[in-house]
Design a protein around this motif. Sequence first.
Motif, PDB file in Angstrom:
ATOM      1  N   ARG A   1       0.805  -1.086   0.082  1.00 46.90           N
ATOM      2  CA  ARG A   1      -0.010  -0.049  -0.031  1.00 46.90           C
ATOM      3  C   ARG A   1       1.001   1.236  -0.002  1.00 46.90           C
ATOM      4  NH1 ARG A   1       1.730  -2.893   4.845  1.00 46.90           N
ATOM      5  NH2 ARG A   1       1.119  -1.526   6.810  1.00 46.90           N
ATOM      6  N   THR A   2       0.204   2.302  -0.331  1.00 45.57           N
ATOM      7  CA  THR A   2       0.847   3.561  -0.344  1.00 45.57           C
ATOM      8  C   THR A   2      -0.373   4.500   0.100  1.00 45.57           C
ATOM      9  OG1 THR A   2       0.446   4.324  -2.731  1.00 45.57           O
ATOM     10  CG2 THR A   2       2.639   3.166  -2.086  1.00 45.57           C
ATOM     11  N   PHE A   3      -0.019   5.752   0.751  1.00 42.53           N
ATOM     12  CA  PHE A   3      -0.729   6.785   1.139  1.00 42.53           C
ATOM     13  C   PHE A   3      -0.366   8.242   0.479  1.00 42.53           C
ATOM     14  CE2 PHE A   3      -0.950   3.552   4.211  1.00 42.53           C
ATOM     15  CZ  PHE A   3      -2.186   3.401   4.327  1.00 42.53           C
ATOM     16  N   ASN A   4      -1.359   8.728  -0.215  1.00 39.77           N
ATOM     17  CA  ASN A   4      -1.009   9.676  -1.241  1.00 39.77           C
ATOM     18  C   ASN A   4      -2.088  11.154  -0.634  1.00 39.77           C
ATOM     19  OD1 ASN A   4       0.756   8.127  -3.137  1.00 39.77           O
ATOM     20  ND2 ASN A   4      -1.419   7.356  -2.869  1.00 39.77           N
ATOM     21  N   ASN A   5      -1.391  12.194  -0.269  1.00 36.79           N
ATOM     22  CA  ASN A   5      -2.096  13.431   0.109  1.00 36.79           C
ATOM     23  C   ASN A   5      -2.474  13.871  -1.147  1.00 36.79           C
ATOM     24  OD1 ASN A   5      -2.180  12.946   2.921  1.00 36.79           O
ATOM     25  ND2 ASN A   5      -0.178  14.035   3.069  1.00 36.79           N
ATOM     26  N   SER A   6      -3.743  14.817  -1.362  1.00 35.55           N
ATOM     27  CA  SER A   6      -4.107  15.320  -2.289  1.00 35.55           C
ATOM     28  C   SER A   6      -4.803  16.660  -2.118  1.00 35.55           C
ATOM     29  CB  SER A   6      -4.869  14.593  -3.109  1.00 35.55           C
ATOM     30  OG  SER A   6      -5.447  15.112  -4.426  1.00 35.55           O
ATOM     31  N   SER A   7      -4.871  17.455  -2.973  1.00 36.78           N
ATOM     32  CA  SER A   7      -5.694  18.661  -3.002  1.00 36.78           C
ATOM     33  C   SER A   7      -6.891  18.405  -3.483  1.00 36.78           C
ATOM     34  CB  SER A   7      -4.853  19.844  -3.931  1.00 36.78           C
ATOM     35  OG  SER A   7      -4.626  19.677  -5.262  1.00 36.78           O
ATOM     36  N   ASP A   8      -7.295  17.300  -3.783  1.00 39.74           N
ATOM     37  CA  ASP A   8      -8.722  17.109  -4.516  1.00 39.74           C
ATOM     38  C   ASP A   8      -9.551  17.096  -3.163  1.00 39.74           C
ATOM     39  OD1 ASP A   8      -7.708  16.581  -6.967  1.00 39.74           O
ATOM     40  OD2 ASP A   8      -7.910  14.419  -6.962  1.00 39.74           O
ATOM     41  N   THR A   9     -10.883  17.442  -3.477  1.00 37.80           N
ATOM     42  CA  THR A   9     -12.020  17.251  -2.525  1.00 37.80           C
ATOM     43  C   THR A   9     -12.850  16.156  -2.846  1.00 37.80           C
ATOM     44  OG1 THR A   9     -13.577  18.515  -3.694  1.00 37.80           O
ATOM     45  CG2 THR A   9     -11.862  19.903  -2.835  1.00 37.80           C
ATOM     46  N   LEU A  10     -13.777  15.807  -1.726  1.00 35.86           N
ATOM     47  CA  LEU A  10     -14.768  14.790  -1.978  1.00 35.86           C
ATOM     48  C   LEU A  10     -15.526  15.029  -3.263  1.00 35.86           C
ATOM     49  CD1 LEU A  10     -15.973  12.153  -0.787  1.00 35.86           C
ATOM     50  CD2 LEU A  10     -17.642  13.491   0.544  1.00 35.86           C
ATOM     51  N   PHE A  11     -15.813  16.191  -3.768  1.00 31.44           N
ATOM     52  CA  PHE A  11     -16.498  16.719  -4.888  1.00 31.44           C
ATOM     53  C   PHE A  11     -15.756  16.731  -6.082  1.00 31.44           C
ATOM     54  CE2 PHE A  11     -18.003  18.950  -0.889  1.00 31.44           C
ATOM     55  CZ  PHE A  11     -19.071  18.236  -0.429  1.00 31.44           C
ATOM     56  N   GLY A  12     -14.817  16.537  -6.128  1.00 30.68           N
ATOM     57  CA  GLY A  12     -13.915  15.982  -7.372  1.00 30.68           C
ATOM     58  C   GLY A  12     -12.885  14.959  -7.473  1.00 30.68           C
ATOM     59  N   ILE A  13     -13.445  13.877  -7.193  1.00 34.33           N
ATOM     60  CA  ILE A  13     -12.723  12.596  -6.906  1.00 34.33           C
ATOM     61  C   ILE A  13     -12.082  12.225  -8.479  1.00 34.33           C
ATOM     62  CG2 ILE A  13     -12.645  10.400  -6.356  1.00 34.33           C
ATOM     63  CD1 ILE A  13     -15.047  10.904  -4.545  1.00 34.33           C
ATOM     64  N   ASP A  14     -10.706  11.936  -8.481  1.00 31.59           N
ATOM     65  CA  ASP A  14     -10.114  11.491  -9.450  1.00 31.59           C
ATOM     66  C   ASP A  14     -10.288   9.724  -9.597  1.00 31.59           C
ATOM     67  OD1 ASP A  14      -8.534  10.845 -11.683  1.00 31.59           O
ATOM     68  OD2 ASP A  14      -6.664  11.700 -10.840  1.00 31.59           O
ATOM     69  N   HIS A  15     -11.091   9.685 -10.517  1.00 31.97           N
ATOM     70  CA  HIS A  15     -11.280   7.917 -10.736  1.00 31.97           C
ATOM     71  C   HIS A  15     -10.269   7.507 -11.870  1.00 31.97           C
ATOM     72  CE1 HIS A  15     -14.809   8.487  -8.396  1.00 31.97           C
ATOM     73  NE2 HIS A  15     -15.432   9.357  -9.473  1.00 31.97           N
ATOM     74  N   ASP A  16      -9.395   8.231 -12.275  1.00 33.00           N
ATOM     75  CA  ASP A  16      -8.544   7.838 -13.530  1.00 33.00           C
ATOM     76  C   ASP A  16      -6.828   8.031 -13.053  1.00 33.00           C
ATOM     77  OD1 ASP A  16     -10.434   7.331 -15.569  1.00 33.00           O
ATOM     78  OD2 ASP A  16     -11.104   9.153 -15.130  1.00 33.00           O
ATOM     79  N   ARG A  17      -6.693   8.026 -11.892  1.00 31.47           N
ATOM     80  CA  ARG A  17      -5.179   7.819 -11.582  1.00 31.47           C
ATOM     81  C   ARG A  17      -4.505   6.574 -12.138  1.00 31.47           C
ATOM     82  NH1 ARG A  17      -4.954   6.642  -6.184  1.00 31.47           N
ATOM     83  NH2 ARG A  17      -2.890   7.409  -5.869  1.00 31.47           N
ATOM     84  N   PRO A  18      -3.174   6.429 -12.101  1.00 36.42           N
ATOM     85  CA  PRO A  18      -2.429   5.652 -12.631  1.00 36.42           C
ATOM     86  C   PRO A  18      -3.005   4.215 -12.047  1.00 36.42           C
ATOM     87  CG  PRO A  18      -1.097   7.426 -12.537  1.00 36.42           C
ATOM     88  CD  PRO A  18      -2.193   7.590 -11.938  1.00 36.42           C
ATOM     89  N   GLU A  19      -2.990   3.087 -12.793  1.00 37.36           N
ATOM     90  CA  GLU A  19      -3.512   1.886 -12.302  1.00 37.36           C
ATOM     91  C   GLU A  19      -2.191   1.255 -11.889  1.00 37.36           C
ATOM     92  OE1 GLU A  19      -5.132  -2.550 -13.770  1.00 37.36           O
ATOM     93  OE2 GLU A  19      -5.061  -0.853 -15.156  1.00 37.36           O
ATOM     94  N   ILE A  20      -2.609   0.452 -10.428  1.00 34.06           N
ATOM     95  CA  ILE A  20      -1.265   0.083  -9.457  1.00 34.06           C
ATOM     96  C   ILE A  20      -1.224  -1.568  -9.662  1.00 34.06           C
ATOM     97  CG2 ILE A  20      -1.742   1.830  -7.784  1.00 34.06           C
ATOM     98  CD1 ILE A  20      -3.467  -0.282  -6.247  1.00 34.06           C
ATOM     99  N   SER A  21       0.160  -1.898  -9.325  1.00 35.85           N
ATOM    100  CA  SER A  21       0.294  -3.340  -9.033  1.00 35.85           C
ATOM    101  C   SER A  21       1.170  -3.566  -7.789  1.00 35.85           C
ATOM    102  CB  SER A  21       1.136  -3.898 -10.295  1.00 35.85           C
ATOM    103  OG  SER A  21       2.350  -3.267 -10.341  1.00 35.85           O
ATOM    104  N   TYR A  22       1.235  -4.987  -7.415  1.00 41.98           N
ATOM    105  CA  TYR A  22       2.338  -4.997  -6.228  1.00 41.98           C
ATOM    106  C   TYR A  22       3.490  -4.446  -6.227  1.00 41.98           C
ATOM    107  CZ  TYR A  22       3.837  -7.600  -2.344  1.00 41.98           C
ATOM    108  OH  TYR A  22       4.417  -8.272  -0.740  1.00 41.98           O
ATOM    109  N   ASP A  23       4.108  -5.025  -7.420  1.00 43.72           N
ATOM    110  CA  ASP A  23       5.600  -4.743  -7.654  1.00 43.72           C
ATOM    111  C   ASP A  23       5.615  -3.127  -7.752  1.00 43.72           C
ATOM    112  OD1 ASP A  23       6.500  -7.139  -7.309  1.00 43.72           O
ATOM    113  OD2 ASP A  23       6.240  -7.737  -9.615  1.00 43.72           O
ATOM    114  N   GLY A  24       4.545  -2.579  -8.410  1.00 38.44           N
ATOM    115  CA  GLY A  24       4.742  -0.980  -8.578  1.00 38.44           C
ATOM    116  C   GLY A  24       4.656  -0.237  -7.369  1.00 38.44           C
TER     117      GLY A  24
END
Length: 813
Positions: free
Chosen positions: A473-496
């Motif tokens: 897992r990773t945790f990423n702080n963001s300037s986004d808000t609940l009303f502007g969620i990014d559903h298209d962030r880069p896809e993840i993998s275990y090794d990634g």
Amino acid sequence: MFNPWPHTLSAAVALAILASPALAQAQDLSFNLPAGPLASTLNAIASQSGHIVSLEPSLVQGKQAPAVIGRMPAAEAMQRALTGSGLQLRVTEQGNFSVEPVTDGNTTLQLGATNIVERSIDATTEGSGSYAARAVTIGKGTHTLKEIPQSVTVMTRKQMDDQGLTDLKDAANQTTGLVGVQGVGKGMILTSRGFQIDDWQYDGVPIPRNTYALGNWATQDLIFFDRMEVLRGASGLLQGTGSPGGAINLVRKRGQYAPTVTLTGKAGSWDHYGLQLDAGGPLNQTGTVRGRFVADEDQSQSFTDYEWSKTHSLYGALDFDLREDTTLGLAVSHSDGESRPMIRGLPRYADGSPVNVSRSTYTGARWNHSDIDVTTVYADLEHRFNEDWAFKVGAVRMTEDNQAKNQRLQTSGDGLNADGSGVQYADFVSDFDATKIGLDMNLVGRFEALSMQQEVMLGGNYSKFTSDDRFARTFNNSSDTLFGIDHDRPEISYDGLLNTPGGRATPSKYDIRQKGLYGSWRVKPIEPLTLVLGSRVSWYDYSYTSATQAAFSNVAIEEAPSTTNETGEFTPYAGIVYDLNREWAVYASYTDVFEPQTARTTSGSVLKPVIGSNYEIGLKGELMDGRVNTSLAVFRYDQENRAVNDVASGFACDGWYCSTASGKVRSQGIEAEISGEVLSGLQLFAGYTYNTTKYLEDPVDEGRVFSQWTPKHMLRVWSDYQFSGDWSRVSTGLGFTTQSHTLGYERTYEIPGYTVWNARLGYQLTPEIDLALNANNLFDKNYYTAGYNQLNGNNYFGDPRNVMFSVKYTPTF
């Protein structure tokens, strides 16, 4: 449609000839006849037993028979078929049968001056057409609900079908005293009386079902099962370590004595479609080999944007009568559940108030994905020495492959800011591979000694849980808000994730083993009084090993293993049942349960197990010749030795507080339930629970609510009415669930209670085709489900109004 059965019944049964009718009358035969036309059922019993029956065909014209299932004499099977028909069975001295109208309101079988006494009760609910179970098997052997001095609920096959319940969590939320909530993951958490139930029984064999390195991923279809048996209160006698809240036993479908095929199609809201084939019957001429096959396909979108699910399920079962007194059962089930889930739901504002967003709001990414494959093998062997003694051994082996990757939206602090900011994207990839094995064997016998009726039960069971898990897992702080969620962030993998700044992986393994010997003794010192004494001795070994691998590192640093073991843990049980009359009984019971702990003291020793004592008194009724079950219970459970932080010792255990076994909590309340045909044609299930949980001793939470997601008040009601006369093809169902408020995880805010209404309309288009329309949340109540609600996530909307249309085709043979 013309039905030829009543007109040909007399001729058909006259062809059934047995050399000695008297001998057939005395023999126990195995029947597995679903509910259906009375003429057909009587004909099947006569054909199987070789008896001759005389009757006027007009007597059975248009009448229905309940299911006739179990081992019994042919005369008893006939009498069961005639239940509620206004007809009675008479047996001549020569052993011939005749069916006549009841003239005095008494449907007791007449056999000269001697009544047939029922010697065996079958607990199967499929085909019974009833919400009332005749008996349960959760306590080993087969007993009526009135004989068990604890609260017991059975959700029958008919109730599950009428309400359209195909998932264990949904069924739990329609059952007295249970709460099924969304866990931190795709799966569920089940609780009873404020405590989680993580070990589930399959045909009486307990195995761990909700133990994961991270989150809750246990899912369970109900399509393979005849019924769900629920025992509330401590269940340590049956499964050693376990929940103080109770136990759940899922009893699978079996091969049938009569050919049966059911094809069901369904279509509903949010592009929900399904198709199921359920077929069974004898596989040889004598019926000593019987089979069952279930195939189910289900796919659906969701009221939540982007979510979808697909489930493919298969089940096959074979039952062999190796001899007249020995039966072997084998089965295998497989479920492949694939979905795009939303994990951890929605956060809340910092003051605990809910966010004002649409129920369709999705917080994950478009690449969220979950794949849960579960394969289970079942085996059991039962040998009946005679009418009174039987030995049974059962085994279950379950393998689960659980893979998921998901984006979770949570808050970087304690709740959202007023403008919806303060969000954090958490990326998780998990790969869990677990094997669960369970074995249970028991000997149950009834006898008379010292002029007292007695029953003994001796047994033992064993379970083993091993896993090979990993998550990153990773945790990423963001300037986004609940009303502007990014559903298209880069896809993840275990090794990634291991090549991402801040990434971290945790490989881990479980090895949990438990074994125990148990026994109970039931004795009737006087006719209306039954005493029950029991005990169990348990051995428990627990090991959890894990390592931590930081980003850009090829080395995983192993952490100290967490281990504990308990040897010879003793669990007592005592109960008393007093029959007030044929229908009513009062009872009282006491039992213990223990739960091992892994927390350590300043000296490095593992804390002794949590110990709990369960007290319960109540009243039970079996009314209207067993067609209605009722119960009223008052209970209290006190649990002590709970681990709490040893603040006085400072951060002496790996930089944090050590623990002491000084915590104590209490759960207490009242439960009331009624189930069955309360009026002619009206099936009813209603269960009310009043339950409070409280910390009695705790350095931080003393005096506060213990179980945040247990409502103080719960009422579950469902009814189904079958019309008669000109409207006999129509049935209607109506019910609701209502509960009072619960608390959020932090206990600083409330999750409001709610009431949700559901309904059903059924129409029998032809004798083979049934149509039904189920509507859930009729008034479109907007509410948050009670569960693991937190400020930074895990808040879920309840389902909006939705409908499901189904067509069921059952050809006659």
